[in-house]
Design an enzyme around this catalytic site. Structure first.
Site, PDB file in Angstrom:
ATOM      1  N   ASP A 557       0.827  -1.208   0.000  1.00  0.00           N
ATOM      2  CA  ASP A 557       0.000   0.000   0.000  1.00  0.00           C
ATOM      3  C   ASP A 557       0.857   1.253   0.000  1.00  0.00           C
ATOM      4  O   ASP A 557       2.039   1.234   0.304  1.00  0.00           O
ATOM      5  CB  ASP A 557      -0.915   0.019   1.219  1.00  0.00           C
ATOM      6  CG  ASP A 557      -0.139   0.127   2.522  1.00  0.00           C
ATOM      7  OD1 ASP A 557       0.869  -0.580   2.651  1.00  0.00           O
ATOM      8  OD2 ASP A 557      -0.536   0.924   3.395  1.00  0.00           O
ATOM      9  N   GLU A 558       0.230   2.357  -0.337  1.00  0.00           N
ATOM     10  CA  GLU A 558       0.778   3.705  -0.188  1.00  0.00           C
ATOM     11  C   GLU A 558       2.181   3.870  -0.791  1.00  0.00           C
ATOM     12  O   GLU A 558       3.068   4.474  -0.204  1.00  0.00           O
ATOM     13  CB  GLU A 558       0.800   4.107   1.292  1.00  0.00           C
ATOM     14  CG  GLU A 558      -0.593   4.150   1.899  1.00  0.00           C
ATOM     15  CD  GLU A 558      -0.604   4.586   3.355  1.00  0.00           C
ATOM     16  OE1 GLU A 558      -1.645   5.107   3.782  1.00  0.00           O
ATOM     17  OE2 GLU A 558       0.399   4.417   4.055  1.00  0.00           O
TER      18      GLU A 558
END
Length: 892
Positions: A557-558
């Site tokens: 993620d991210e």
């Protein structure tokens, strides 16, 4: 706090801040100690005095947007605050600087004597300018600054300001150290002035409608629970699927113990439940009540299902597997209380709602002890949770020993002050200078093996996570240190073997947590050699511990806009390797490649939804777990539907209700972050309808307590392309997971406070399908506060069941948690004073309430009582070992 400094030998001329050196003597002053005295270069004694004598204060001014906010940063949103420095004695030294953590990066500041600068992540520096006049005893110096977004909780402010100077031993400024409240046993940071102003401190923006409840507000809310205790002797948590009582009512007395007949049950796989019964006072005794255990396979039922009979002649528990027998024993433990050892005649047929009933613990940002994890496993098993997601790799720490890669833990598991990061990581998140504090550490192979074996004995699968390619700074810095070590030895092959970054990469980016160097390079083969090495070792540890690694959480993620200026990636793209033609495809390529790599090892991949959404289904393995962490008021159900319709296994990690790092209540005193929710109390978790995400728009509000709309109908753009559609007929979710992220959770006690009792409500929702839950509408529906599909009858059912659940927690479960030494959150008391009479209640009936009149001792509250002065009020544990946070009662 005992400060131990780790010093390392470098080549000639190298320097490491924090290594021991004989203190220098202060240079003689040429003038008397007045405001215009000549400053001298700080010596070790000066640095020590500054650390001991400088009183630091943080004061929030306002969260309101002003024209002083930087328009090009964080959408022009900022808060304003002061850092004040007041010396207790005159110290006329310069040449020093202060490192401090501030979760919201700097916008700008006002000061002639000091400069503030954002370094990386949450780390900032405060440095004297040429106009610095020295510290004069009692003379306050104040720096006004503005930083990103807002500050709504006092726990936002990190401890352990570090003062350092070249060639001297760095020190933590004493006034910024965290302390432990002896009554609550929780950590607090004393240099932070209280947030007291509703308009400037409490409100996020001018449109924020969140109420700041006082004791009267809590009293009114708690009044819905009724004024008397409910009978909870028959309550089992989590609620079984089917409960029947025989015509002939009765109780079976277990006070003389139980005589267990194991039948074909594997004793080793139920012993942990028997041990828990013993701790609750139900011990094994050959002359006790007969309990017959057996396993009877039934492939039509989910793993862990069981039936349970209590009659006058004894108890029978039949599981579809050993897990089912184990769960039946835990239901027996749920029926008993510490004061009541009789259980009702009852017949139960029970089966979990979801296969995946999990809890994530972030041990990477701040370390959690092995003892904490083992205690958590006991409580997870008690409430039939079966997945522990251990998050052990992050920007701020790597927490698992990997044989053959010692740098991951000798460097990556510690934060101190090494500017070159060759012995430890930088002191992000207020870590201080001591690498031996509670926030630092790692699980050795032996530790992790013990955790795995304890989990196996409790039918809990451990899902390790070492986040990548983003959130990987600890690994990157550890492998950089390895690269430097072997480069000095002129062993180029070993130096580059597991290198995770491209040294030529000049990309400027900022991650969500404001790091500029936290993303593994997706284009170089050494990155994948590293992952293969790590996964091979983790798989071996699991196999040797007797819990095969069948699923691994990549993270994914991210990922920020990294790699754009990487020569390696430019070449990778130019050569059209692996079908990747542009930089924006590299993130998906990384996830796809790693997913298939571990799938070939027999390990199913799991990842966060935003890391998976750009992958192509045809490029992924057949089985994929997607943790959906999308905020519901921001249309979070859209991504959930899209990934579920790929036929992937969805684990709901919805931040609105399953992020246990968020505050229980909207109050600056409440600990936690709040980007999606400022009020995630146990009742809200209980209200969750995981089968139907959009329906929550009918009765929940957004993060500013404003109504929102969840449109789950088919939607198209102007070109006719579908942008959203409901779940396909028959699609459902694999399960639910609670999350404890650890950025500002520095002690195990605070971690338990954040998890309990919310995790018990999570277990209820993961195991039991509520009768009042609104079924999902596969045709699509648009929900709002006006749609009222969740009708009044359903609300009444829910609220009645919540009342019973809250009573069961207060009367039965909390005393059991006390016995296990779990530091669950004690609720804020509701109270009012009318005509001199104090009235009080709390969220969990049965918990003791204490009050104190001004100048008097604390007393136990049992009924309305006359008071004659200002009153403080709080809850306490049944065993009186711990107190809740007190509030002052307003006199109406």
């Amino acid at each position: 706090m005992n400060k131990k400094l780790l010093c390392i030998l470098f080549t000639v001329g190298a320097f490491l801040a924090g290594c021991e050196k004989a203190p220098e003597q202060s240079a003689p002053l040429t003038k008397s100690a007045e405001h215009n005295d000549v400053l001298h270069q700080a010596s070790q004694s000066d640095l020590d005095e500054l650390a001991n004598e400088l009183e630091v204060e943080f004061t929030l001014i306002s969260n309101a947007v002003s024209d002083k906010c930087e328009k090009t940063q964080t959408d022009g949103l900022c808060f304003e605050a002061n850092i004040s420095l007041t010396p207790q004695k005159t110290i006329l030294a310069n040449g020093w600087e202060i490192y401090f953590s501030q979760i919201a990066p700097l916008h700008n500041f006002d000061s002639e004597e000091f400069t503030l600068k954002h370094i990386n992540g949450d780390l900032h520096t405060l440095t004297p300018t040429e106009k610095f006049k020295g510290f004069i005893e009692g003379e306050r110096k104040t720096i006004t600054f503005r930083a990103s977004y807002w500050s709504l909780a006092e726990s936002d402010i990190m401890p352990n300001y570090i003062i350092r100077a070249d060639n001297l031993v760095a020190r933590v400024i004493k006034s910024t150290r965290a302390k432990i409240d002896p009554e609550t046993q929780m950590e607090y940071v004393p240099y932070v002035n209280e947030y007291t102003d509703y308009k400037n401190h409490f409100k996020r923006t001018k449109d924020d409608k969140t109420p700041w409840l006082d004791s009267v507000g809590f009293y009114q809310r708690n009044s819905t629970l009724g004024g008397s205790l409910l009978d909870v002797s028959n309550v089992i948590i989590p609620t079984p699927k089917s409960v029947q009582y025989p015509d002939k009512k009765g109780q079976l007395d277990l006070s003389k113990g139980i005589n267990i007949h194991f039948g074909n049950t594997d004793k080793s796989l139920v012993n942990a439940a028997i041990t828990r019964l013993s701790l609750l006072g139900i011990t094994q005794n050959s002359s006790g009540v007969d309990i017959k255990l057996s396993v009877k396979e039934d492939n039509s039922k989910m793993i862990g299902s069981y039936s349970f009979d209590i009659q006058s002649t004894g108890i029978s528990i039949v599981g579809v597997d050993n897990n089912g027998v184990f769960n039946g024993l835990q239901s027996l433990a749920s029926l008993v209380s510490l004061t009541q050892k009789s259980v009702p005649y009852i017949h139960i047929i029970d089966e979990p709602l979801y296969e995946f009933r999990g809890m994530l613990v972030d041990t990477a940002r701040n370390f959690r002890s092995k003892a904490f994890i083992l205690k958590l496993l006991d409580q997870m098993a008690a409430y039939k949770l079966n997945k522990l997601h251990l998050h052990m790799g992050e920007d701020e720490g790597w927490r698992l020993e990997i044989p053959g890669l010692p740098e991951l833990t000798t460097i990556g598991s510690k934060r101190c002050l090494d500017l070159d990061e060759q012995s430890c990581l930088m002191p992000q998140l207020g870590a201080g200078v001591d690498s031996n504090t509670e926030v630092n550490g790692f699980y050795s192979v032996a530790d992790y093996t013990e955790i795995l074996q304890a989990a196996t004995a409790r039918h809990i699968q451990v899902l390790p996570s070492l986040d990548m390619p983003g959130h990987s700074r600890a690994a990157i810095k550890a492998m950089t240190a390895r690269y430097n070590k072997y480069s000095r030895m002129e062993d180029k092959e070993k130096a580059e073997q597991y290198l995770l970054h491209d040294p030529s990469d000049l990309t400027q980016y900022s991650s969500v947590q404001f790091y500029k160097d936290n993303t593994i390079n997706a284009c170089q083969e050494s990155s994948y050699r590293f992952i293969e090495k790590v996964m091979t070792e983790v798989q071996k540890i699991h196999a040797d511990a007797g819990q095969p690694l069948t699923r691994y959480h990549i993270g994914a993620d991210e990922t920020a806009g990294a790699w754009l200026e990487s020569d390696v990636c430019k070449s990778f793209i130019a050569n059209n390797e692996h079908g990747v033609t542009k930089m924006s495809e590299l993130g998906a390529y990384f996830v796809e490649r790693v997913s298939n790599m571990i799938s070939d090892m027999g390990i199913e991949p799991a990842a966060w939804s935003d890391g998976l959404e750009h992958t192509k289904k045809e490029n992924m393995p057949a089985v994929v777990q997607a943790n959906a962490w999308d905020h519901l008021p921001w249309g979070g159900h859209t991504k959930v539907n899209e990934l579920a319709n790929r036929n992937w296994q969805i684990v709901l990690s919805i931040p609105d209700v399953t992020y246990f790092d968020f505050p229980y209540e909207a109050d600056p005193k409440e600990h936690g972050y709040y980007w999606a929710s400022r009020r995630t109390n146990t009742e809200k978790v209980f209200q969750f309808m995981p089968q139907n995400l959009p329906v929550h728009a009918e009765f929940w509000l957004d993060r500013q307590d404003q109504p929102y709309i969840s449109d789950d109908t088919v939607q198209k753009d102007e070109d006719g392309n579908i942008t959203h559609q409901p779940l396909e007929q028959g699609r459902s979710f694999l399960g639910i997971q609670g999350q404890l992220w650890g950025e500002n959770v520095r002690t195990d006690n605070v971690a338990e406070y954040k998890i309990f009792p919310r995790v018990i409500a999570l277990a209820e929702r993961a195991w039991h399908k509520a009768s009042w839950a609104v079924p999902y509408n596969y045709m699509g529906y648009k929900y709002s506060q006006d749609s009222q599909v969740f009708n009044q009858e359903m609300q009444l059912q829910r609220d009645h069941q919540w009342r019973l659940f809250a009573n069961a927690l207060g009367q039965k479960e909390f005393p059991k948690l006390d016995l296990a030494d779990v530091k669950y959150r004690l609720p804020t008391v509701g109270a009012k004073i009318e005509k001199g009479i104090l009235y009080a209640n709390n969220t969990f009936p049965g918990l003791p309430i204490e009050y104190q009149e001004q100048g008097k001792e604390w007393q136990v509250y049992t009924q309305p009582v006359k008071v004659t002065s200002q009153v403080k009020i709080r809850t306490a544990t049944v065993n009186k070992t711990r107190k809740g946070r007190y509030v002052v009662v307003k006199d109406n």
